[in-house]
Design an enzyme around this catalytic site. Sequence first.
Site, PDB file in Angstrom:
ATOM      1  CG  LEU A  22      55.760 -20.979  77.825  1.00 38.35           C
ATOM      2  CD1 LEU A  22      55.605 -19.497  77.461  1.00 38.35           C
ATOM      3  CD2 LEU A  22      55.479 -21.177  79.304  1.00 38.35           C
ATOM      4  CB  SER A  23      53.407 -24.749  72.916  1.00 38.82           C
ATOM      5  OG  SER A  23      52.960 -23.448  72.722  1.00 38.82           O
ATOM      6  CG  LEU A  27      56.233 -33.235  69.200  1.00 40.39           C
ATOM      7  CD1 LEU A  27      56.584 -34.395  68.272  1.00 40.39           C
ATOM      8  CD2 LEU A  27      55.713 -33.764  70.533  1.00 40.39           C
ATOM      9  CB  ALA A  28      60.037 -27.720  68.215  1.00 43.17           C
ATOM     10  CG  ASN A 111      49.325 -19.344  65.238  1.00 43.07           C
ATOM     11  OD1 ASN A 111      50.535 -19.463  65.400  1.00 43.07           O
ATOM     12  ND2 ASN A 111      48.579 -20.302  64.750  1.00 43.07           N
ATOM     13  CG  HIS A 138      52.566 -18.903  75.614  1.00 46.13           C
ATOM     14  ND1 HIS A 138      52.013 -20.160  75.691  1.00 46.13           N
ATOM     15  CD2 HIS A 138      53.256 -18.895  74.453  1.00 46.13           C
ATOM     16  CE1 HIS A 138      52.354 -20.865  74.628  1.00 46.13           C
ATOM     17  NE2 HIS A 138      53.101 -20.110  73.853  1.00 46.13           N
ATOM     18  CD  GLU A 175      45.831 -21.891  68.809  1.00 44.46           C
ATOM     19  OE1 GLU A 175      46.993 -21.648  68.472  1.00 44.46           O
ATOM     20  OE2 GLU A 175      45.438 -21.796  70.000  1.00 44.46           O
ATOM     21  NE  ARG A 211      48.281 -25.315  70.285  1.00 41.42           N
ATOM     22  CZ  ARG A 211      49.376 -24.567  70.217  1.00 41.42           C
ATOM     23  NH1 ARG A 211      49.288 -23.282  69.924  1.00 41.42           N
ATOM     24  NH2 ARG A 211      50.557 -25.091  70.432  1.00 41.42           N
ATOM     25  CG  HIS A 247      48.650 -24.459  64.755  1.00 40.98           C
ATOM     26  ND1 HIS A 247      49.744 -23.698  65.101  1.00 40.98           N
ATOM     27  CD2 HIS A 247      47.675 -24.126  65.623  1.00 40.98           C
ATOM     28  CE1 HIS A 247      49.445 -22.941  66.144  1.00 40.98           C
ATOM     29  NE2 HIS A 247      48.195 -23.184  66.483  1.00 40.98           N
ATOM     30  CB  CYS A 368      54.621 -20.517  62.163  1.00 44.13           C
ATOM     31  SG  CYS A 368      54.357 -22.265  62.278  1.00 44.13           S
TER      32      CYS A 368
END
Length: 440
Positions: A22-23, A27-28, A111, A138, A175, A211, A247, A368
């Site tokens: 969704l992001s 990349l992951a 976040n 999301h 964020e 972001r 980020h 994170c």
Amino acid sequence: MNVATEVNFDGLIGPSHNYGGLSDGNLASARNAGDVSNPREAAVQGLEKMRTLVRAGLVQGVLPPLARPNFDLLVAAGFAGSDADIIDAAARSAPRVLKAAWSASSMWTANAATVSPSADTADGRLHFTAANLSTMLHRSIEHPDTTATLVSLFADEERFAVHGALPAHADFADEGAANHVRLAAEHGAPGVELFVFGRDIGETLAGFPARQTRLASESIARAHGLSAPRVVFARQARRAIEAGAFHNDVVCVGALDTLFFHEHAFENTAATLEALRHAAEGRFELKPVMVPDAEVPLADAISSYLFNSQLLQLPGEDRLVLIAPTETRDTPSAHAYCERLVLANGPIGRVQYVDVRQSMRNGGGPACLRLRVVMTEAEIAACHAGVLLDEELIDELQASVRATYRDRLSPADLADPAFADECRLAREAILEILDLESLL
Ligand code: SUG
């Protein structure tokens, strides 16, 4: 000066943890889209990381997962009827919206909000601003519930100020603490707050999204009552965003007087360091540790998540400890750099690796997964005690996760209305353990 402690509030990974892809710019998340996930293993891994820090003698908190699926989003998208009707219809006609409604992304509590300790603020209260996370659908649905969680945990208005999210417009895109670093001589001393933004208002950039905006960062610094000479705004390098650093905390982490960052983290490194030194004047001497691209190429920094580590002052250790993901150990350039780093006699004395692979596959490393909150003794005493962990509570949460979470979750399961009941029960059990039934 007040004595204060840095408390890490980790997000407890929710039962719907999945690889939604969704992001954009992460990349992951793109690479693992559609894979089968392991929610039970994910939550156990996260809790083991929390246990590592409890054992090291730190104060560790936890934030419960948000209710998923988020029916408000599905209703806003026009679906109506029973829960089962809504899920069924959304699965058929708006599968991507359904995926967003199921996302367990609130686990990445870096976040959740931006936090300014009471030593930095004009009114002497500890300030939080919930992040609007407006860039990704999301994530944009998290903040009302995150605000409610923060209000329940930090209810004492004489000590805490919880600000709702900034307006949900692209100019205010925020964020949270992932683009914010606080530096200080000691946790309880007045510090310098560094806000990193990727975009100015009105600016549109091709490529991966930036972001965080300068306006959002400035608004938060104002609302928190920070002293202007002690605040630095720096622009994140466009090159870093394009390489997958969605980020700033993917390429930079700081603690106390130390800023650990990649050569390509900032648009203008010299100016950023100069501004930080100036803001720190008379308080502490900045210790920058810059990792050259020649030693750890930007692409390796991002795939290894070297910088998405927790940089911690641990009791009994005279230098800082970097809690890095195992992916750093498994990336030759990053691992070799870490070996040299600890021998170099600089501010970072040890690197310890933790396994948070399930979260990492969605682009979420150790940093994170936690929201840092510097708190005085009195503030710790005023915060909801049920979320402050000891090993017994971690055992209890792990037992609950093992009893209620699925081992495997495939994309097709998100269309199953029975899974919504399962997730509700799993969350209820967690809220009961944390004495947070008010959030039901
Ligand atoms: O916002 N991943 C998160 C990862 C957040 C990492 N946080 C920090 N760097 N502080 C994000 O991109 C992926 C979800 C999915 O694709 O299913 C996701 O939301």
